[in-house]
Design a protein around this motif. Structure first.
Motif, PDB file in Angstrom:
ATOM      1  N   ASP A  64      19.409  25.788  31.311  1.00 19.46           N
ATOM      2  CA  ASP A  64      20.598  24.965  31.158  1.00 19.46           C
ATOM      3  C   ASP A  64      21.800  25.882  31.333  1.00 19.46           C
ATOM      4  O   ASP A  64      21.688  27.101  31.162  1.00 19.46           O
ATOM      5  N   LEU A  65      22.967  25.280  31.642  1.00 17.98           N
ATOM      6  CA  LEU A  65      24.117  26.127  31.942  1.00 17.98           C
ATOM      7  C   LEU A  65      25.421  25.482  31.497  1.00 17.98           C
ATOM      8  O   LEU A  65      25.630  24.281  31.682  1.00 17.98           O
ATOM      9  N   LEU A  66      26.284  26.289  30.901  1.00 12.72           N
ATOM     10  CA  LEU A  66      27.647  25.891  30.563  1.00 12.72           C
ATOM     11  C   LEU A  66      28.581  26.721  31.415  1.00 12.72           C
ATOM     12  O   LEU A  66      28.664  27.942  31.266  1.00 12.72           O
ATOM     13  N   GLY A  67      29.271  26.069  32.355  1.00 11.81           N
ATOM     14  CA  GLY A  67      30.174  26.773  33.261  1.00 11.81           C
ATOM     15  C   GLY A  67      31.618  26.395  32.981  1.00 11.81           C
ATOM     16  O   GLY A  67      31.960  25.217  32.972  1.00 11.81           O
ATOM     17  N   ILE A  68      32.452  27.390  32.732  1.00 13.39           N
ATOM     18  CA  ILE A  68      33.881  27.148  32.507  1.00 13.39           C
ATOM     19  C   ILE A  68      34.621  27.709  33.704  1.00 13.39           C
ATOM     20  O   ILE A  68      34.778  28.923  33.851  1.00 13.39           O
ATOM     21  N   ALA A  69      35.022  26.815  34.591  1.00 15.26           N
ATOM     22  CA  ALA A  69      35.645  27.251  35.851  1.00 15.26           C
ATOM     23  C   ALA A  69      36.379  26.085  36.484  1.00 15.26           C
ATOM     24  O   ALA A  69      35.958  24.934  36.381  1.00 15.26           O
ATOM     25  N   GLN A  70      37.489  26.376  37.132  1.00  9.43           N
ATOM     26  CA  GLN A  70      38.256  25.345  37.807  1.00  9.43           C
ATOM     27  C   GLN A  70      37.715  25.094  39.205  1.00  9.43           C
ATOM     28  O   GLN A  70      36.912  25.869  39.741  1.00  9.43           O
ATOM     29  N   THR A  71      38.151  23.975  39.795  1.00  8.92           N
ATOM     30  CA  THR A  71      37.816  23.683  41.180  1.00  8.92           C
ATOM     31  C   THR A  71      38.392  24.781  42.070  1.00  8.92           C
ATOM     32  O   THR A  71      39.495  25.255  41.856  1.00  8.92           O
TER      33      THR A  71
END
Length: 415
Positions: free
Chosen positions: A41-48
């Motif tokens: 599973d993954l939590l990604g904090i990033a903008q377009t």
């Protein structure tokens, strides 16, 4: 040689990535792709604009592509899909689907994008045959669930994209309803540009021992975008716009304004000056929005004028200039806006217009990014304004919510 080979992706995927001109993975791709191939599973904090779509789509395509060419082929289940990518806007859904179709050419994957504002029968017919990848907006997907035209018995991978935008647009209640319909055993990916408390609570609820990847949007944007601001009278905004666009080097320009009416007025003024332009806002039909966006991508239009809501998720290469015709009320939107001109590691330029009543907003933006935006005084419409000093930027303290806390649910019109 492409560095994507290090991920052990199928050769056809590597070839398609190379055809798009990508040789070196972005930071988020380097972190996400191996973890997702391993089933985390993954939590990604990033903008377009950080390469997020490829980060989550390439492992999905690789997984299902290998199934198609392997000895033990997996049959698609009728009225179901093996993966679901949930995203807030129709434009973003279309762009994600376009990228997936590009990357998966020759792999015979069954894919479909569904959203409101267009006929549903073609969407129903595609789902009836069974899908590998479905990209959807919340409203239309809930409609298909309620009519029994889709189930999730075969779902293996769920991607929740732009989670904070879902919250901002009032889709959070719909998202939670959709999640309640999904099987508990699945691989889950959650991406968000910011992490308000509601998103933190949701992440804790739906992710199991996730890999966390965080790409600081402020660092990416501030380092790559040449920012400046014009102080001027409101009546001089259009003349200032013409003055800027007299520079032929600005071949592809994205303008942000506050209202739908304002966007149309700007387009009319530009067209009167023989500058090709179109507006993008919620008052346009889906067909008109898609046509405007495609013409802008193909450089058939020099200027696209958009409101914040309609522009969420715009992913267009080689935008030479972003103009904030109106400053955003939320300082966070400033970073997202100007980041449209600094994609995949490239540099960009952003100019903001500020009238005297905007000075407080401008100061809030500068406080948020921790720096002064240079004022262009050598422009014909410059006006002196008194400015409050910016404050030193404070590191945000994220309060960890208790497990008993519940997200604030809100209702939204379905899209």
């Amino acid at each position: 040689m492409s560095e994507f080979k290090a991920f052990s992706l199928l050769e056809s995927i590597i070839d398609r990535v190379a055809l798009k001109g990508y040789k070196q993975p972005t930071p988020i791709q380097k972190e996400c792709i191996p973890a997702l191939i391993n089933g985390n599973d993954l939590l990604g904090i990033a903008q377009t604009g950080t390469g997020k779509t490829a980060a989550f789509s390439l492992p999905i395509i690789n997984k299902f592509g290998r199934d198609k060419i392997g000895q033990d082929k997996v049959d698609n289940k009728a009225k179901s899909t093996r993966s679901l990518i949930l995203t807030p806007t129709r434009e973003l859904a279309s762009q994600i689907m376009q990228n997936i179709d590009d990357y998966s050419t020759d792999l015979e994957l069954k894919t479909k994008v569904v959203y409101g504002g267009v006929g549903r029968q073609g969407q129903v017919d595609a789902i009836k045959l069974g899908l590998d990848i479905l990209v959807a907006t919340p409203g239309r997907l809930l409609d298909l669930i309620e009519t029994g035209d889709i189930n999730f018995k075969a779902l293996e991978v769920f991607v929740l994209d732009e989670a904070d935008t879902m919250l901002d647009m009032g889709f959070f209640n719909d998202v939670q309803t959709i999640i309640s319909k999904l099987p508990k055993k699945r691989q889950t990916l959650l991406f968000s540009a910011t992490m308000p408390a509601e998103i933190e609570i949701l992440a804790q609820a739906i992710l199991t021992n996730p890999k966390k990847v965080q790409i600081d949007p402020e660092t990416v944007t501030i380092d790559l975008v040449n920012q400046s601001v014009y102080h001027l009278e409101k009546s001089n905004k259009v003349p200032a716009l013409f003055n800027i666009l007299a520079n032929a080097d600005f071949e592809k320009v994205l303008i942000f304004c506050k209202t739908k009416y304002g966007a149309d007025i700007i387009v009319k003024a530009l067209e009167g000056a023989s500058i090709t332009a179109a507006s993008l806002h919620s008052g346009k039909t889906q067909a008109m929005r898609e046509e405007a966006l495609q013409n802008f991508k193909d450089a058939n239009l020099r200027v696209l004028v958009a409101t914040d809501v309609a522009a969420r998720g715009i992913d267009v290469d080689n935008i030479s200039l972003v103009i904030n015709y109106n400053l955003p009320e939320d300082p966070r939107n400033y970073i997202h806006r100007i980041g449209r001109t600094a994609r995949a590691g490239k540099s960009g330029m952003a100019i903001s217009f500020a009238v005297e009543n905007d000075i407080r907003q401008l100061t809030n933006i500068e406080n948020s990014i921790g720096q002064v935006i240079p004022v262009v005084t050598e422009q014909p419409f410059h006006k002196e304004f008194a400015k409050a000093p910016i404050q030193a930027k404070k590191k945000k303290q994220v309060k960890k919510p208790s497990r008993s806390s519940k997200p604030n649910k809100s209702r939204a019109k379905r899209k």
